[in-house]
Design a protein around this motif. Structure first.
Motif, PDB file in Angstrom:
ATOM      1  N   PHE A  69       0.838  -1.194   0.000  1.00 54.04           N
ATOM      2  CA  PHE A  69       0.000   0.000   0.000  1.00 54.04           C
ATOM      3  C   PHE A  69       0.873   1.244   0.000  1.00 54.04           C
ATOM      4  O   PHE A  69       0.854   2.048   0.932  1.00 54.04           O
ATOM      5  N   GLU A  70       1.657   1.384  -1.087  1.00 55.39           N
ATOM      6  CA  GLU A  70       2.492   2.559  -1.219  1.00 55.39           C
ATOM      7  C   GLU A  70       1.627   3.777  -1.533  1.00 55.39           C
ATOM      8  O   GLU A  70       0.529   3.662  -2.078  1.00 55.39           O
ATOM      9  N   ILE A 126      -7.567  -5.751   6.168  1.00 58.98           N
ATOM     10  CA  ILE A 126      -7.174  -4.588   6.958  1.00 58.98           C
ATOM     11  C   ILE A 126      -8.112  -3.429   6.640  1.00 58.98           C
ATOM     12  O   ILE A 126      -8.864  -3.460   5.659  1.00 58.98           O
ATOM     13  N   GLU A 127      -8.049  -2.422   7.522  1.00 60.37           N
ATOM     14  CA  GLU A 127      -8.956  -1.294   7.397  1.00 60.37           C
ATOM     15  C   GLU A 127      -8.200  -0.026   7.016  1.00 60.37           C
ATOM     16  O   GLU A 127      -7.010   0.123   7.336  1.00 60.37           O
ATOM     17  N   GLY A 128      -8.950   0.854   6.339  1.00 63.36           N
ATOM     18  CA  GLY A 128      -8.428   2.162   6.014  1.00 63.36           C
ATOM     19  C   GLY A 128      -9.488   3.202   6.267  1.00 63.36           C
ATOM     20  O   GLY A 128     -10.648   2.876   6.536  1.00 63.36           O
ATOM     21  N   LEU A 183      -3.346   7.819   0.124  1.00 62.69           N
ATOM     22  CA  LEU A 183      -2.809   9.154   0.362  1.00 62.69           C
ATOM     23  C   LEU A 183      -1.701   9.120   1.408  1.00 62.69           C
ATOM     24  O   LEU A 183      -0.694   9.829   1.274  1.00 62.69           O
ATOM     25  N   GLU A 184      -1.896   8.312   2.473  1.00 70.22           N
ATOM     26  CA  GLU A 184      -0.903   8.220   3.543  1.00 70.22           C
ATOM     27  C   GLU A 184      -0.825   6.779   4.029  1.00 70.22           C
ATOM     28  O   GLU A 184      -1.841   6.064   4.103  1.00 70.22           O
ATOM     29  N   PHE A 185       0.364   6.337   4.348  1.00 69.71           N
ATOM     30  CA  PHE A 185       0.568   5.017   4.969  1.00 69.71           C
ATOM     31  C   PHE A 185       1.371   5.245   6.260  1.00 69.71           C
ATOM     32  O   PHE A 185       2.572   5.550   6.216  1.00 69.71           O
ATOM     33  N   LYS A 209      -0.502   2.173  12.305  1.00 69.56           N
ATOM     34  CA  LYS A 209      -1.314   1.171  11.617  1.00 69.56           C
ATOM     35  C   LYS A 209      -2.552   1.828  11.008  1.00 69.56           C
ATOM     36  O   LYS A 209      -3.685   1.388  11.193  1.00 69.56           O
ATOM     37  N   LYS A 210      -2.280   2.856  10.217  1.00 72.72           N
ATOM     38  CA  LYS A 210      -3.346   3.644   9.639  1.00 72.72           C
ATOM     39  C   LYS A 210      -3.048   3.908   8.176  1.00 72.72           C
ATOM     40  O   LYS A 210      -1.926   4.273   7.816  1.00 72.72           O
TER      41      LYS A 210
END
Length: 601
Positions: free
Chosen positions: A475-476, A501-503, A529-531, A536-537
């Motif tokens: 998840f880049e 997993i959740e986003g 947009l952000e990793f 863990k978000k």
């Protein structure tokens, strides 16, 4: 006739007086009064339906002839005089006048009815004048005795026979007993008598004398007259006293009958008394020295003792070392486990066990005991640090759930905490109950050990590698992934990404090409947009996907380059970063699913 007889001279005769003028005539007034008086003395006035006295003037095999002073005698059946075997002529008896003259002109009398009427009169007189009656006990009945008074059957209740309870009524049958009439019911022809009132009257003087001389600490002899669950009542010679069950023995007893019996004689000491209410408290154990005074001096804190469990409560159990000497084993001293359980799981009444003296106060006569001290404290074991070294894996039972985590018992007395953040790498668990239940078995790994403070930090997710290290390459930022909206809030929505997993995505970033906002349940493409690995978000957006321009590199037609420019490889690289290595992700997914199954079990 001779001449002599003819010439004989007779006295003058008053022919006026001899002239017949009728029966009863010829009497002077004075003569008539004398005759009437003589006649009246031979007769008495007789009224029907009353009891009179008669004289026996004749006796036959079948009848008795009685003179009651009437113009005629009366005849009564001989059967009515069977209670007078020695009856003879001239005896006086009472009879009842039923009729002065029947069809045959006979005077009708009855001795049987005279006895009944006389008996009730005597009973009423005895009741009015409080007279003592000599009664004959005829038979036993339910709840008492039937006695004969004046020929009438009366009831003597069992409670009125004596001041103390009578358990065998048959011993009184056929005997004579003095009684008093206490109740008369003419409607039912019922009479109640009492023998107890005579005894109480005799005991009143004795009772008053005992009360006047009564003192605390005085030793008296008494007889047990009644027994209850809470104690026994003792007759002290006219005065009753209560011997409470707690004052019978220094040791514990379940019922007074364990040591005492009815009608038993024993010495008791007066503990307290109330003159107004006439209540006397008695003691039996106080006549003996207290067992604590003779407790072995060798028993000290740390000593091992043996005893019998006499009571089990919610908070602990009482161990009787000797009668009257008990110690409390608190539930927390029964096991090294920090999870309090029911004491009945460890012991029951009557068990003989060993214990260790923890505290001892001879003056207050208190002692606390423990049984877990008979075994080694698991936190002080020499092998503890090696057994529960950081990184070692163990299985335990979930004992308690809290908002911040759960406690697992690895062995008796060894507990560890699994923080809620250490349950899963991928799922955000708000409460441990969403992941596991009490009494479930869970596999954990030791994260930290503090033997001195008895603390053990455990983790469950650490059993597997951190998948976020791999997710970082999948998840880049800028990569696009198919995601499903699972929940929406006021400002943010929760998305379900591949691999479970959740986003999150801002509500404004859910706008589609047609201008509408995506709803829960829709699956759309989202760009990262952000990793944030540590948090863990993953922050995503759908709007950015449709608005992102596609960069195409054209051929460089510059005359400075004689070669054709290479084709743009951006889409392929994006595709590679989006899907990653399929074999690696497949293996990671299987590993995560297997970890979740273990956690649920």
């Amino acid at each position: 006739m001779s001449k002599e007889n003819q010439n004989q001279v007779f006295p003058d005769f008053d022919w006026d007086k001899a002239e017949d003028k009728g029966f009863g005539t010829g009497y002077s007034s004075s003569d008539r009064r004398n005759l009437e008086q003589m006649y009246e003395t031979t007769l008495s006035p007789v009224q029907e339906k009353e009891v009179v006295k008669g004289v026996v003037v004749g006796i036959t095999d079948r009848e008795v002839i009685l003179n009651i002073g009437f113009k005629s005698d009366g005849i009564v059946s001989f059967n009515e005089f069977r209670d007078l075997p020695g009856m003879k002529i001239g005896d006086e008896v009472e009879v009842y006048v039923e009729n002065q003259e029947d069809a045959q002109g006979q005077l009708v009398l009855s001795r049987k009815k005279a006895k009944v009427i006389t008996a009730w009169d005597n009973i009423q007189k005895s009741f009015d004048e409080d007279v003592v009656i000599d009664a004959n006990v005829k038979r036993r009945t339910k709840g008492g005795l039937i006695v004969d008074i004046f020929g009438i059957e009366a009831f003597l209740p069992g409670s009125q026979i004596d001041v103390k309870p009578i358990r065998d009524f048959d011993i009184f049958v056929g005997k004579r007993m003095e009684v008093k009439v206490v109740k008369i019911n003419y409607a039912n022809d019922n009479v109640v008598v009492s023998h107890k009132v005579l005894i109480e009257k005799d005991l009143e003087a004795q009772r008053q004398q005992i009360l006047n001389n009564l003192e605390k600490g005085q030793v008296l002899e008494g007889v047990i007259k009644n027994m209850t669950n809470f104690g026994v009542f003792i007759d002290l010679g006219g005065v009753d006293g209560l011997l409470h069950i707690t004052d019978i023995s220094w040791g514990r007893i379940n019922h007074p009958s364990d040591l005492l019996a009815l009608d038993q004689k024993l010495n008791v000491v007066v503990l307290d008394f109330d003159e107004e209410k006439k209540r006397i408290s008695l003691g039996l154990k106080q006549l003996q020295s207290h067992p604590w005074d003779s407790l072995d001096e060798e028993i000290q804190v740390g000593s091992k003792v043996t005893g019998r469990i006499v009571n089990v409560a919610d908070y602990g159990a009482f161990l009787e070392i000797k009668p009257g000497v008990e110690g409390l084993i608190h539930v927390s001293e029964m096991s090294w486990s920090q999870h309090l359980r029911n004491p009945q799981e460890f012991m029951t009444v009557g068990d003989e066990i060993n214990a260790v003296v923890l505290t001892l106060d001879r003056q207050e006569r208190k002692m606390s005991l423990g049984i877990k001290q008979l075994t080694e404290d698991p936190w002080t074991q020499a092998s503890l640090k090696e057994k529960y070294a950081v990184g070692t894996r163990h299985k335990g039972v979930v004992r308690n759930l809290t908002n911040f985590g759960l406690f697992i018992e690895l062995e008796e007395g060894i507990d560890g905490l699994v923080h809620v953040s250490d349950l899963s790498w991928t799922k955000k668990i708000k409460h441990p109950s969403d992941f596991v239940k009490v009494s479930d078995e869970l596999e954990v790994v030791v994260l930290e050990l503090d033997a001195e403070n008895r603390r053990l930090a455990l983790g469950h997710k650490q059993l597997e590698e951190n998948p976020w290290d791999t997710f970082e390459t999948i998840f880049e930022v800028g990569s696009v992934h198919k995601s499903t909206i699972v929940a929406k809030g006021d400002k943010f929505a929760t998305l379900e990404l591949p691999y479970g997993i959740e986003g999150v995505s801002a509500i404004k970033n859910l706008t589609k090409e047609d201008g509408t906002v995506a709803e829960v349940g829709e699956s759309l493409d989202f760009t990262v947009l952000e990793f944030l690995k540590d948090e863990k978000k993953i922050v995503l957006s759908h709007s950015k996907v449709k608005s992102a321009p596609v960069e195409e590199k054209k051929e460089d037609k510059s005359p400075r380059s004689g070669n054709k420019a290479p084709a743009d490889t951006t889409p392929k690289e994006a595709e590679k970063s989006t899907f990653g290595d399929l074999s690696v992700l497949s293996a990671l997914k299987e590993q995560m699913e297997e970890s979740e199954k273990k956690g649920k079990k």
